[in-house]
Enzyme design. Sequence first.
Site, PDB file in Angstrom:
ATOM      1  CE  LYS A  12      -1.263  36.611  72.802  1.00  0.00           C
ATOM      2  NZ  LYS A  12       0.003  36.128  72.205  1.00  0.00           N
ATOM      3  CE1 TYR A  54      -2.483  34.419  67.557  1.00  0.00           C
ATOM      4  CE2 TYR A  54      -4.121  33.220  68.830  1.00  0.00           C
ATOM      5  CZ  TYR A  54      -3.206  34.259  68.719  1.00  0.00           C
ATOM      6  OH  TYR A  54      -3.008  35.128  69.772  1.00  0.00           O
ATOM      7  NE  ARG A  90       3.663  44.746  65.360  1.00  0.00           N
ATOM      8  CZ  ARG A  90       3.310  43.518  65.706  1.00  0.00           C
ATOM      9  NH1 ARG A  90       2.192  43.298  66.369  1.00  0.00           N
ATOM     10  NH2 ARG A  90       4.058  42.487  65.404  1.00  0.00           N
ATOM     11  CB  THR A  96       7.286  37.673  69.826  1.00  0.00           C
ATOM     12  OG1 THR A  96       6.736  38.261  68.661  1.00  0.00           O
ATOM     13  CG2 THR A  96       6.574  36.364  70.115  1.00  0.00           C
ATOM     14  NE  ARG A 107       3.688  40.365  73.276  1.00  0.00           N
ATOM     15  CZ  ARG A 107       3.497  40.471  71.964  1.00  0.00           C
ATOM     16  NH1 ARG A 107       4.363  41.145  71.220  1.00  0.00           N
ATOM     17  NH2 ARG A 107       2.456  39.923  71.401  1.00  0.00           N
ATOM     18  CG  ASN A 117       3.343  36.775  73.662  1.00  0.00           C
ATOM     19  OD1 ASN A 117       2.140  36.546  73.798  1.00  0.00           O
ATOM     20  ND2 ASN A 117       3.911  36.933  72.480  1.00  0.00           N
ATOM     21  CG  HIS A 120      -2.984  39.593  69.278  1.00  0.00           C
ATOM     22  ND1 HIS A 120      -2.196  38.955  68.354  1.00  0.00           N
ATOM     23  CD2 HIS A 120      -3.849  40.364  68.568  1.00  0.00           C
ATOM     24  CE1 HIS A 120      -2.576  39.313  67.130  1.00  0.00           C
ATOM     25  NE2 HIS A 120      -3.578  40.173  67.245  1.00  0.00           N
ATOM     26  CD  GLU A 131      -5.313  40.649  64.179  1.00  0.00           C
ATOM     27  OE1 GLU A 131      -5.155  41.450  65.122  1.00  0.00           O
ATOM     28  OE2 GLU A 131      -4.390  39.940  63.710  1.00  0.00           O
TER      29      GLU A 131
HETATM   30  P1  CMP Z   1       1.532  36.822  68.923  1.00  0.00           P
HETATM   31  O1  CMP Z   1       2.700  37.410  68.211  1.00  0.00           O
HETATM   32  O2  CMP Z   1       0.511  37.677  69.539  1.00  0.00           O
HETATM   33  O3  CMP Z   1       0.803  35.806  67.900  1.00  0.00           O
HETATM   34  C1  CMP Z   1       1.372  34.537  67.632  1.00  0.00           C
HETATM   35  C2  CMP Z   1       1.629  33.865  68.945  1.00  0.00           C
HETATM   36  O4  CMP Z   1       2.203  32.580  68.862  1.00  0.00           O
HETATM   37  C3  CMP Z   1       2.674  34.675  69.721  1.00  0.00           C
HETATM   38  O5  CMP Z   1       2.102  35.881  70.107  1.00  0.00           O
HETATM   39  C4  CMP Z   1       2.999  33.704  70.839  1.00  0.00           C
HETATM   40  O6  CMP Z   1       1.967  33.659  71.824  1.00  0.00           O
HETATM   41  C5  CMP Z   1       2.972  32.390  70.059  1.00  0.00           C
HETATM   42  N1  CMP Z   1       4.307  31.991  69.646  1.00  0.00           N
HETATM   43  C6  CMP Z   1       5.206  32.691  68.901  1.00  0.00           C
HETATM   44  N2  CMP Z   1       6.328  31.967  68.724  1.00  0.00           N
HETATM   45  C7  CMP Z   1       6.121  30.797  69.336  1.00  0.00           C
HETATM   46  C8  CMP Z   1       6.909  29.617  69.508  1.00  0.00           C
HETATM   47  N3  CMP Z   1       8.126  29.520  68.959  1.00  0.00           N
HETATM   48  N4  CMP Z   1       6.384  28.617  70.213  1.00  0.00           N
HETATM   49  C9  CMP Z   1       5.146  28.701  70.735  1.00  0.00           C
HETATM   50  N5  CMP Z   1       4.329  29.798  70.633  1.00  0.00           N
HETATM   51  C10 CMP Z   1       4.829  30.825  69.941  1.00  0.00           C
END
Ligand code: CMP
Length: 142
Positions: A12, A54, A90, A96, A107, A117, A120, A131
């Site tokens: 990312k 998304y 994963r 996350t 991460r 983070n 993905h 995907e």
């Molecule tokens: P990922 O799990 O790859 O896909 C969804 C993404 O949304 C996650 O990574 C983060 O980059 C983002 N994300 C998840 N939770 C939040 C949050 N509370 N606020 C902002 N971004 C978020």
Amino acid sequence: MSKKEFTFGIIKPDVTVKGLDEVNKVVADINASGLEVVSVVHRFLDRGEAESFYAEHNAKPWFGDLIDYMVREPVALMLIGGANAVQNYRDLCGPTDPSDAAEGTLRAKYGTSRDENAVHSSDSVASAQRELHFFFPEFQIK
Ligand code: CMP
């Protein structure tokens, strides 16, 4: 022996902004884990494709911030293969929020915050298929 599987990953913008050497470190870590990064496409997402990708999060209050983040620098889109690739990649990414991530996970090593983070990973075999089809439509499992 476990069956070879394919999954989808993204490096990312919080990583790509640091340059190609940083991107290559993530790719090297994935390969060192025993998975194989089969293809890397380093390019910008446009807003529409980020919103489609998304879509499951489009009702979240942070959806706009997520899209702004994902389009502000290039991303590296990855086709990743290996035994149990979906779960193994994963696990390599970690949870996350990087502050919850175990040492050695991508991460923990490269992530900035829960929102930014670093990487993905597809969350299931079905998501990986969807995907991969979205970003690598020409890819077919032989
Ligand atoms: P990922 O799990 O790859 O896909 C969804 C993404 O949304 C996650 O990574 C983060 O980059 C983002 N994300 C998840 N939770 C939040 C949050 N509370 N606020 C902002 N971004 C978020």
